[in-house]
Design a protein around this motif. Structure first.
Motif, PDB file in Angstrom:
ATOM      1  N   LEU A   1       0.864  -1.170   0.000  1.00 18.89           N
ATOM      2  CA  LEU A   1       0.000   0.000   0.000  1.00 18.89           C
ATOM      3  C   LEU A   1       0.907   1.229   0.000  1.00 18.89           C
ATOM      4  O   LEU A   1       1.716   1.417   0.886  1.00 18.89           O
ATOM      5  CB  LEU A   1      -0.898  -0.013   1.240  1.00 18.89           C
ATOM      6  N   HIS A   2       0.786   2.073  -1.000  1.00 17.30           N
ATOM      7  CA  HIS A   2       1.706   3.198  -1.154  1.00 17.30           C
ATOM      8  C   HIS A   2       1.326   4.409  -0.316  1.00 17.30           C
ATOM      9  O   HIS A   2       2.125   5.306  -0.136  1.00 17.30           O
ATOM     10  CB  HIS A   2       1.811   3.581  -2.630  1.00 17.30           C
ATOM     11  N   THR A   3       0.110   4.448   0.170  1.00 16.21           N
ATOM     12  CA  THR A   3      -0.309   5.515   1.064  1.00 16.21           C
ATOM     13  C   THR A   3      -0.895   4.888   2.312  1.00 16.21           C
ATOM     14  O   THR A   3      -1.143   3.685   2.354  1.00 16.21           O
ATOM     15  CB  THR A   3      -1.384   6.409   0.393  1.00 16.21           C
ATOM     16  N   PHE A   4      -1.130   5.712   3.334  1.00 20.45           N
ATOM     17  CA  PHE A   4      -1.720   5.158   4.551  1.00 20.45           C
ATOM     18  C   PHE A   4      -3.153   4.745   4.279  1.00 20.45           C
ATOM     19  O   PHE A   4      -3.954   5.525   3.785  1.00 20.45           O
ATOM     20  CB  PHE A   4      -1.701   6.171   5.695  1.00 20.45           C
ATOM     21  N   GLN A   5      -3.440   3.501   4.571  1.00 25.78           N
ATOM     22  CA  GLN A   5      -4.795   2.974   4.453  1.00 25.78           C
ATOM     23  C   GLN A   5      -4.995   1.967   5.570  1.00 25.78           C
ATOM     24  O   GLN A   5      -4.048   1.338   6.023  1.00 25.78           O
ATOM     25  CB  GLN A   5      -5.000   2.266   3.119  1.00 25.78           C
ATOM     26  N   VAL A   6      -6.233   1.819   5.985  1.00 27.23           N
ATOM     27  CA  VAL A   6      -6.560   0.768   6.925  1.00 27.23           C
ATOM     28  C   VAL A   6      -6.469  -0.547   6.172  1.00 27.23           C
ATOM     29  O   VAL A   6      -7.015  -0.670   5.075  1.00 27.23           O
ATOM     30  CB  VAL A   6      -7.977   0.967   7.505  1.00 27.23           C
ATOM     31  N   LEU A   7      -5.743  -1.505   6.727  1.00 29.83           N
ATOM     32  CA  LEU A   7      -5.586  -2.785   6.045  1.00 29.83           C
ATOM     33  C   LEU A   7      -6.927  -3.495   5.959  1.00 29.83           C
ATOM     34  O   LEU A   7      -7.667  -3.557   6.936  1.00 29.83           O
ATOM     35  CB  LEU A   7      -4.566  -3.653   6.786  1.00 29.83           C
ATOM     36  N   PRO A   8      -7.258  -4.030   4.804  1.00 31.52           N
ATOM     37  CA  PRO A   8      -8.568  -4.643   4.610  1.00 31.52           C
ATOM     38  C   PRO A   8      -8.823  -5.775   5.600  1.00 31.52           C
ATOM     39  O   PRO A   8      -8.028  -6.692   5.714  1.00 31.52           O
ATOM     40  CB  PRO A   8      -8.493  -5.190   3.179  1.00 31.52           C
ATOM     41  N   LYS A   9      -9.920  -5.671   6.339  1.00 28.79           N
ATOM     42  CA  LYS A   9     -10.384  -6.677   7.303  1.00 28.79           C
ATOM     43  C   LYS A   9      -9.444  -6.880   8.493  1.00 28.79           C
ATOM     44  O   LYS A   9      -9.808  -7.527   9.448  1.00 28.79           O
ATOM     45  CB  LYS A   9     -10.614  -8.035   6.632  1.00 28.79           C
ATOM     46  N   ARG A  10      -8.229  -6.366   8.457  1.00 24.74           N
ATOM     47  CA  ARG A  10      -7.273  -6.572   9.544  1.00 24.74           C
ATOM     48  C   ARG A  10      -7.665  -5.768  10.776  1.00 24.74           C
ATOM     49  O   ARG A  10      -7.295  -6.105  11.880  1.00 24.74           O
ATOM     50  CB  ARG A  10      -5.858  -6.175   9.104  1.00 24.74           C
ATOM     51  N   TRP A  11      -8.406  -4.690  10.600  1.00 29.57           N
ATOM     52  CA  TRP A  11      -8.793  -3.856  11.727  1.00 29.57           C
ATOM     53  C   TRP A  11      -9.716  -4.597  12.680  1.00 29.57           C
ATOM     54  O   TRP A  11      -9.828  -4.242  13.848  1.00 29.57           O
ATOM     55  CB  TRP A  11      -9.462  -2.570  11.231  1.00 29.57           C
ATOM     56  N   VAL A  12     -10.375  -5.661  12.230  1.00 25.49           N
ATOM     57  CA  VAL A  12     -11.318  -6.394  13.069  1.00 25.49           C
ATOM     58  C   VAL A  12     -10.605  -7.038  14.245  1.00 25.49           C
ATOM     59  O   VAL A  12     -11.059  -6.945  15.391  1.00 25.49           O
ATOM     60  CB  VAL A  12     -12.079  -7.451  12.234  1.00 25.49           C
ATOM     61  N   VAL A  13      -9.464  -7.677  14.001  1.00 26.18           N
ATOM     62  CA  VAL A  13      -8.734  -8.315  15.092  1.00 26.18           C
ATOM     63  C   VAL A  13      -8.117  -7.265  16.019  1.00 26.18           C
ATOM     64  O   VAL A  13      -8.054  -7.446  17.226  1.00 26.18           O
ATOM     65  CB  VAL A  13      -7.694  -9.324  14.555  1.00 26.18           C
ATOM     66  N   GLU A  14      -7.695  -6.143  15.454  1.00 30.04           N
ATOM     67  CA  GLU A  14      -7.154  -5.067  16.300  1.00 30.04           C
ATOM     68  C   GLU A  14      -8.243  -4.491  17.197  1.00 30.04           C
ATOM     69  O   GLU A  14      -7.990  -4.135  18.350  1.00 30.04           O
ATOM     70  CB  GLU A  14      -6.541  -3.964  15.433  1.00 30.04           C
ATOM     71  N   ARG A  15      -9.461  -4.396  16.680  1.00 29.72           N
ATOM     72  CA  ARG A  15     -10.580  -3.935  17.500  1.00 29.72           C
ATOM     73  C   ARG A  15     -10.851  -4.912  18.637  1.00 29.72           C
ATOM     74  O   ARG A  15     -11.144  -4.505  19.768  1.00 29.72           O
ATOM     75  CB  ARG A  15     -11.822  -3.791  16.629  1.00 29.72           C
ATOM     76  N   SER A  16     -10.715  -6.208  18.383  1.00 25.68           N
ATOM     77  CA  SER A  16     -10.906  -7.209  19.444  1.00 25.68           C
ATOM     78  C   SER A  16      -9.868  -7.048  20.540  1.00 25.68           C
ATOM     79  O   SER A  16     -10.187  -7.166  21.727  1.00 25.68           O
ATOM     80  CB  SER A  16     -10.832  -8.616  18.852  1.00 25.68           C
ATOM     81  N   PHE A  17      -8.628  -6.777  20.161  1.00 23.20           N
ATOM     82  CA  PHE A  17      -7.599  -6.516  21.167  1.00 23.20           C
ATOM     83  C   PHE A  17      -7.928  -5.245  21.955  1.00 23.20           C
ATOM     84  O   PHE A  17      -7.673  -5.165  23.151  1.00 23.20           O
ATOM     85  CB  PHE A  17      -6.218  -6.395  20.520  1.00 23.20           C
ATOM     86  N   GLY A  18      -8.503  -4.251  21.290  1.00 22.24           N
ATOM     87  CA  GLY A  18      -8.926  -3.030  21.963  1.00 22.24           C
ATOM     88  C   GLY A  18     -10.031  -3.292  22.980  1.00 22.24           C
ATOM     89  O   GLY A  18     -10.048  -2.708  24.061  1.00 22.24           O
ATOM     90  N   TRP A  19     -10.963  -4.174  22.635  1.00 25.59           N
ATOM     91  CA  TRP A  19     -12.011  -4.545  23.584  1.00 25.59           C
ATOM     92  C   TRP A  19     -11.406  -5.167  24.835  1.00 25.59           C
ATOM     93  O   TRP A  19     -11.857  -4.905  25.947  1.00 25.59           O
ATOM     94  CB  TRP A  19     -12.972  -5.536  22.951  1.00 25.59           C
ATOM     95  N   LEU A  20     -10.387  -5.994  24.646  1.00 26.93           N
ATOM     96  CA  LEU A  20      -9.746  -6.635  25.798  1.00 26.93           C
ATOM     97  C   LEU A  20      -9.032  -5.621  26.681  1.00 26.93           C
ATOM     98  O   LEU A  20      -8.983  -5.782  27.902  1.00 26.93           O
ATOM     99  CB  LEU A  20      -8.753  -7.701  25.337  1.00 26.93           C
ATOM    100  N   GLU A  21      -8.470  -4.592  26.073  1.00 26.67           N
ATOM    101  CA  GLU A  21      -7.757  -3.587  26.860  1.00 26.67           C
ATOM    102  C   GLU A  21      -8.699  -2.777  27.734  1.00 26.67           C
ATOM    103  O   GLU A  21      -8.266  -2.158  28.702  1.00 26.67           O
ATOM    104  CB  GLU A  21      -6.965  -2.659  25.941  1.00 26.67           C
ATOM    105  N   GLN A  22      -9.986  -2.758  27.431  1.00 25.03           N
ATOM    106  CA  GLN A  22     -10.941  -2.056  28.274  1.00 25.03           C
ATOM    107  C   GLN A  22     -11.196  -2.795  29.583  1.00 25.03           C
ATOM    108  O   GLN A  22     -11.695  -2.206  30.536  1.00 25.03           O
ATOM    109  CB  GLN A  22     -12.259  -1.858  27.532  1.00 25.03           C
ATOM    110  N   ASP A  23     -10.886  -4.084  29.627  1.00 25.54           N
ATOM    111  CA  ASP A  23     -11.049  -4.857  30.845  1.00 25.54           C
ATOM    112  C   ASP A  23      -9.903  -4.513  31.798  1.00 25.54           C
ATOM    113  O   ASP A  23      -8.732  -4.686  31.465  1.00 25.54           O
ATOM    114  CB  ASP A  23     -11.046  -6.353  30.522  1.00 25.54           C
ATOM    115  N   ARG A  24     -10.233  -4.051  32.969  1.00 26.07           N
ATOM    116  CA  ARG A  24      -9.226  -3.571  33.918  1.00 26.07           C
ATOM    117  C   ARG A  24      -8.212  -4.652  34.286  1.00 26.07           C
ATOM    118  O   ARG A  24      -7.039  -4.375  34.490  1.00 26.07           O
ATOM    119  CB  ARG A  24      -9.936  -3.054  35.162  1.00 26.07           C
ATOM    120  N   ARG A  25      -8.661  -5.889  34.362  1.00 29.96           N
ATOM    121  CA  ARG A  25      -7.772  -6.965  34.774  1.00 29.96           C
ATOM    122  C   ARG A  25      -6.770  -7.347  33.691  1.00 29.96           C
ATOM    123  O   ARG A  25      -5.748  -7.950  33.962  1.00 29.96           O
ATOM    124  CB  ARG A  25      -8.601  -8.180  35.153  1.00 29.96           C
ATOM    125  N   LEU A  26      -7.042  -6.990  32.448  1.00 32.44           N
ATOM    126  CA  LEU A  26      -6.194  -7.423  31.342  1.00 32.44           C
ATOM    127  C   LEU A  26      -5.254  -6.346  30.815  1.00 32.44           C
ATOM    128  O   LEU A  26      -4.592  -6.558  29.814  1.00 32.44           O
ATOM    129  CB  LEU A  26      -7.070  -7.940  30.197  1.00 32.44           C
TER     130      LEU A  26
END
Length: 168
Positions: free
Chosen positions: A116-141
């Protein structure tokens, strides 16, 4: 498991994330790429971001080796997936061959950032990153406070369970 011709192929999005340890953890490693001493969470999620196969290892384990270990342990959960969408950390012929040995019907698609020659959100890859973000909202994790790897895995599963219960 037989798939009908009308059924769409299942997509699994795979990634790993290093998590820092507290001083109480017994099992830890050092991830040179992320400069983190702790554990690594490997995960395959579906297109909604819900986990199919969470797996916890020492941070010193490479993404590819951890992914193969995860697939071996969670083979029943991943049998319906026909395409594994991964990032550049999983690139290589040997990884694709090992996945093919475990799941003969599956293929591996690598999404490379350098194509990708310019900044773009990687196709479908953001879904797993969002899942990791959900986990970071848990105080214990926010850090790994557990002594054993399997306890860290169970806390991750509980966090996703609470997330589902809040939604429905």
């Amino acid at each position: 498991m037989n798939f009908s011709k009308k059924e769409k192929p299942s997509l699994g999005i795979m990634d790993a994330k290093s998590i820092k340890n507290t001083n109480t953890a017994e099992e830890k490693g050092y991830d040179n790429h992320e400069k983190v001493s702790g554990i690594k969470l490997h995960m395959v999620v579906d297109t909604l971001g819900l986990p199919h196969a969470p797996f916890v290892s020492k941070a010193s384990m490479s993404d590819r080796k951890g992914a193969i270990s995860m697939m071996e342990c969670q083979k029943d959960s991943l049998c319906s997936i026909q395409t594994f969408l991964v990032d550049g950390g999983y690139m290589g012929e040997t990884f694709a061959k090992e996945v093919k040995n475990l799941f003969p019907h599956a293929k591996v698609e690598v999404v490379k950032r350098d194509e990708l020659h310019t900044f773009q959100v990687l196709p479908k890859r953001w879904v797993v990153e969002r899942s990791f973000g959900w986990l970071e909202q848990d105080r214990r994790l926010w850090k790994n406070c557990e002594r054993k790897l399997h306890t860290s895995l169970e806390m991750t599963v509980l966090a996703f369970l609470f997330l589902l219960l809040k939604r429905y």
